[in-house]
Structures are given as C-alpha cells and as structure tokens.
Design an enzyme around this catalytic site. Sequence first.
Site, PDB file in Angstrom:
ATOM      1  N   CYS A 163       6.723 -13.624 -25.695  1.00  0.00           N
ATOM      2  CA  CYS A 163       6.238 -15.016 -25.755  1.00  0.00           C
ATOM      3  C   CYS A 163       7.139 -15.994 -25.000  1.00  0.00           C
ATOM      4  O   CYS A 163       6.750 -17.141 -24.773  1.00  0.00           O
ATOM      5  CB  CYS A 163       6.065 -15.452 -27.205  1.00  0.00           C
ATOM      6  N   HIS A 187       6.273 -23.093 -27.639  1.00  0.00           N
ATOM      7  CA  HIS A 187       5.397 -21.927 -27.757  1.00  0.00           C
ATOM      8  C   HIS A 187       4.435 -22.150 -28.927  1.00  0.00           C
ATOM      9  O   HIS A 187       4.824 -22.610 -29.998  1.00  0.00           O
ATOM     10  CB  HIS A 187       6.247 -20.676 -27.986  1.00  0.00           C
ATOM     11  N   ASN A 226      -2.078 -17.727 -30.923  1.00  0.00           N
ATOM     12  CA  ASN A 226      -0.862 -17.416 -30.174  1.00  0.00           C
ATOM     13  C   ASN A 226      -1.245 -16.505 -29.004  1.00  0.00           C
ATOM     14  O   ASN A 226      -1.644 -15.365 -29.213  1.00  0.00           O
ATOM     15  CB  ASN A 226       0.117 -16.716 -31.128  1.00  0.00           C
TER      16      ASN A 226
HETATM   17  O1  UT7 Z   1       5.220 -15.532 -30.924  1.00  0.00           O
HETATM   18  C1  UT7 Z   1       6.063 -15.365 -32.006  1.00  0.00           C
HETATM   19  C2  UT7 Z   1       5.317 -14.501 -32.945  1.00  0.00           C
HETATM   20  N1  UT7 Z   1       5.031 -14.854 -34.253  1.00  0.00           N
HETATM   21  C3  UT7 Z   1       5.293 -15.955 -34.982  1.00  0.00           C
HETATM   22  O2  UT7 Z   1       5.831 -16.932 -34.572  1.00  0.00           O
HETATM   23  C4  UT7 Z   1       4.893 -15.868 -36.405  1.00  0.00           C
HETATM   24  C5  UT7 Z   1       5.957 -16.363 -37.344  1.00  0.00           C
HETATM   25  N2  UT7 Z   1       5.583 -16.233 -38.716  1.00  0.00           N
HETATM   26  C6  UT7 Z   1       4.540 -16.891 -39.278  1.00  0.00           C
HETATM   27  O3  UT7 Z   1       3.872 -17.646 -38.604  1.00  0.00           O
HETATM   28  C7  UT7 Z   1       4.272 -16.714 -40.750  1.00  0.00           C
HETATM   29  O4  UT7 Z   1       5.337 -15.976 -41.342  1.00  0.00           O
HETATM   30  C8  UT7 Z   1       2.934 -15.975 -41.023  1.00  0.00           C
HETATM   31  C9  UT7 Z   1       1.787 -16.906 -40.664  1.00  0.00           C
HETATM   32  C10 UT7 Z   1       2.833 -14.708 -40.197  1.00  0.00           C
HETATM   33  C11 UT7 Z   1       2.825 -15.616 -42.493  1.00  0.00           C
HETATM   34  O5  UT7 Z   1       2.965 -16.775 -43.296  1.00  0.00           O
HETATM   35  P1  UT7 Z   1       3.885 -16.728 -44.590  1.00  0.00           P
HETATM   36  O6  UT7 Z   1       3.783 -18.065 -45.189  1.00  0.00           O
HETATM   37  O7  UT7 Z   1       5.245 -16.261 -44.139  1.00  0.00           O
HETATM   38  O8  UT7 Z   1       3.151 -15.668 -45.483  1.00  0.00           O
HETATM   39  P2  UT7 Z   1       3.677 -14.267 -46.054  1.00  0.00           P
HETATM   40  O9  UT7 Z   1       3.792 -13.266 -44.971  1.00  0.00           O
HETATM   41  O10 UT7 Z   1       4.866 -14.503 -46.925  1.00  0.00           O
HETATM   42  O11 UT7 Z   1       2.468 -13.874 -46.994  1.00  0.00           O
HETATM   43  C12 UT7 Z   1       2.111 -14.654 -48.139  1.00  0.00           C
HETATM   44  C13 UT7 Z   1       0.879 -14.070 -48.770  1.00  0.00           C
HETATM   45  C14 UT7 Z   1       0.998 -12.571 -49.054  1.00  0.00           C
HETATM   46  O12 UT7 Z   1       0.342 -12.328 -50.289  1.00  0.00           O
HETATM   47  P3  UT7 Z   1       1.191 -12.155 -51.654  1.00  0.00           P
HETATM   48  O13 UT7 Z   1       2.107 -11.011 -51.386  1.00  0.00           O
HETATM   49  O14 UT7 Z   1       1.919 -13.459 -51.815  1.00  0.00           O
HETATM   50  O15 UT7 Z   1       0.131 -11.915 -52.642  1.00  0.00           O
HETATM   51  C15 UT7 Z   1       0.194 -11.936 -47.937  1.00  0.00           C
HETATM   52  O16 UT7 Z   1      -0.355 -10.679 -48.292  1.00  0.00           O
HETATM   53  O17 UT7 Z   1      -0.240 -14.221 -47.877  1.00  0.00           O
HETATM   54  C16 UT7 Z   1      -0.904 -12.955 -47.729  1.00  0.00           C
HETATM   55  N3  UT7 Z   1      -1.483 -12.890 -46.394  1.00  0.00           N
HETATM   56  C17 UT7 Z   1      -2.743 -13.288 -46.131  1.00  0.00           C
HETATM   57  N4  UT7 Z   1      -3.727 -13.802 -46.913  1.00  0.00           N
HETATM   58  C18 UT7 Z   1      -4.887 -14.121 -46.304  1.00  0.00           C
HETATM   59  C19 UT7 Z   1      -0.899 -12.473 -45.240  1.00  0.00           C
HETATM   60  N5  UT7 Z   1      -1.764 -12.589 -44.225  1.00  0.00           N
HETATM   61  C20 UT7 Z   1      -2.906 -13.103 -44.739  1.00  0.00           C
HETATM   62  C21 UT7 Z   1      -4.148 -13.457 -44.178  1.00  0.00           C
HETATM   63  N6  UT7 Z   1      -5.103 -13.963 -44.994  1.00  0.00           N
HETATM   64  N7  UT7 Z   1      -4.411 -13.334 -42.863  1.00  0.00           N
END
Ligand code: UT7
Length: 320
Positions: free
Chosen positions: A114, A247, A277
């Site tokens: 990225c 980004h 993204n």
């Molecule tokens: O180019 C660089 C690449 N990437 C990035 O910059 C991404 C950086 N990270 C992020 O943007 C965030 O960490 C994410 C958007 C990927 C995730 O957000 P988060 O607030 O860190 O969520 P999490 O991974 O801690 O997940 C929280 C909950 C989990 O459920 P439980 O365990 O709390 O019950 C996940 O299973 O959200 C759940 N979850 C979803 N629910 C609905 C994860 N993905 C999804 C989804 N839809 N797509």
Amino acid sequence: MTFARVAGVGSYLPSNRVLNDDLVARGVDTNDEWIVARTGIKARHLAEAGQTSSDLGLIAAQRALEMAGVAAEQLDLIIVATSTPDFIFPSTACLLQGRLGNKGAVAFDVQAVCSGFVYALSIAEKFIKSGTHKRALVIGAEVFSRILDWNDRGTCVLFGDGAGAVVLEAADKPGILATALHADGAHHGILSVPGNVAGGKVTGDPFLRMDGQAVFKFAVRVLAEVAHECCEQAQVAPAEIDWLIPHQANIRIIEATARKMGLPMDKVIVTVDQHGNTSAASVPLALDAAVRDGRIRHGQKVMLEGVGGGFTWGAVLLEF
Ligand code: UT7
C-alpha cells in the site's frame, strides 16, 4: 535546480460497484452497520474476471497523459506500483509500455504494497532530479480482489480494485518538495500473502492475511511521524498543508492521522467510503478525484502518504 512536478493525473475504477449489502447477499457473514462503523467503507469496485492490473492501469495512464498533454512516446521512465501484477514476469510496467506504444523508456515495477505509489513517485522524482530523465509515468494499479479469501470477513470487506496514475515532468520550479520512505521487515507477519509459486502451483497460502489491530496501531503511528518528517525536510508547517491524502484503508486511521497533524477533516481527501482499500492505487485514485472535482488547485501544497505490508511507509509533499 531541477524539480519534478505533476503535469497530469488520471484514474480508473472497474464498472462493477459492490455495496456492503451486496457482500451480504453473496454470503459474506457481515453487515453494512459493522463495515461502516469500523472502516467507513460503503462501496468498492471489483474487476471483472480476466481484467488485470495492466487493464486498469492503461486507462488511468491514458487519462493522466491526456491531462499532461504528453504523448506516450515522450516518456523516458515508467514505474508501476503493484502487488497484484498481471504475471510473475514480465513486469506490469513493461506490459503497459508495450500497450501505450512507448519504446525505450526505463520500465519496472515497485512492490511496496500500500506504500507502493509513494515509493514509486519518490523514485521517479530522484531520476528526474538527477537530470538523467525528463518525463515519468507513475502508476498504482491493483486487483486485490484476486488475493482475498471471501470466507474471511475480517479482510474481504476491506479491499477494492482500481488504478491511478501521475505524469511527472522536469521543471525549474517545485514540484515535489520532500519525500521520506521507510520500511521495517520485523513486522512482515502482520500483513502478508504468505504463498509462493513452485512446480507450477501456488504453495502455501495464496490469500491476504492480516492482524487488523496491529496494522491499525502501526499505521496511525507512522503516518503522523512520516508526514511531520516531510514537513521538517521542506520547512513547511503542517498548518500550511492545503490537502492531506493518506492511504485510504480505514476512516478511523485517516481521522487519527489528521488529528495528530492538527489538520481539520475538511483538508483531508477521503475516498475510502467509495473505493475501499485499493492498496497502491488508493493515493493516486484519491488525488485524481480531488484534482478533477476542483478541490486541489495549482500552487497548493499536498501531502501524500502510504503505509502497508512489509512493513513499509512513506510520504511525498508536493506543490501541485
Ligand atoms: O493497507 C493497510 C491494510 N489494512 C488496514 O489498514 C486495516 C487496519 N485495521 C483495521 O482497519 C481494523 O482493525 C479492522 C477494520 C480490520 C477490524 O476492526 P476492529 O475494530 O479492529 O475489529 P476486530 O478485528 O477487533 O473485530 C471485532 C469484532 C470481532 O467479533 P468478536 O470477537 O468481538 O465477537 C470480529 O469477529 O468484529 C468481528 N468482525 C466482523 N463483524 C462483522 C470482524 N470482521 C467483521 C465483519 N463483519 N466484516
């Protein structure tokens, strides 16, 4: 003194626009509320089967060349930033050179995920500043939909496909004011596609894997740091920046970066809501959108920033 200045910008998005609810309809275990609240993403564009990074990059490049009033034969440098090239080789840059009808330009790909576009733009600037090259085409083009595991809701909802391009020319006034690039391979494990090709097959895992929270924290820290580094280099105060183009991965990362820079959100270009993204394509796609809708005007100061797998990160401060 020779500077490198942007002479034209262009971009292209595949026509297939996919909303969050469309992903739900396809069977992804997610919902619009979660995706919008956690990422700001409402839609992304996905390439058709068989549509490649060079297909997307070609149209973006033609649009940038047209805006610059530059013919493809006049280019002496072509750099493509991509992690989803058409082939293992030849490079996507060479494929595009052939398709554009250019002969003789230096052409190669840059793989910095990225951060690829800010890496490629910085490299092109160094070629131009050295005096050896006069006209560069820099493209970010990706079909990340090809490396997504559609059963992994933590990643597949985040990404989209697209391409953006910039024509950079030698000039006697700025131009690019400062660049800063970094990498730290100690963090290679938090964002990767850990497969390779052997014996004619992909061995290992061919899909994008990510520790989202680790990536989030890393991105927020380094995007603010590297923007300040560029400002110091150019002796430009953050408040003098007209437009920040970080980004486009997550609106919460973008907002945190703007906060740390002391910039209001009305100075920040946001396309993540509409594009998701698009990795190396995200920054030039956002730049093109804001130039074409009249927000970015000549003489304004624009900070471009990338962060991604590697880990890699970097920024380019330019006067448009
Ligand atoms: O180019 C660089 C690449 N990437 C990035 O910059 C991404 C950086 N990270 C992020 O943007 C965030 O960490 C994410 C958007 C990927 C995730 O957000 P988060 O607030 O860190 O969520 P999490 O991974 O801690 O997940 C929280 C909950 C989990 O459920 P439980 O365990 O709390 O019950 C996940 O299973 O959200 C759940 N979850 C979803 N629910 C609905 C994860 N993905 C999804 C989804 N839809 N797509």
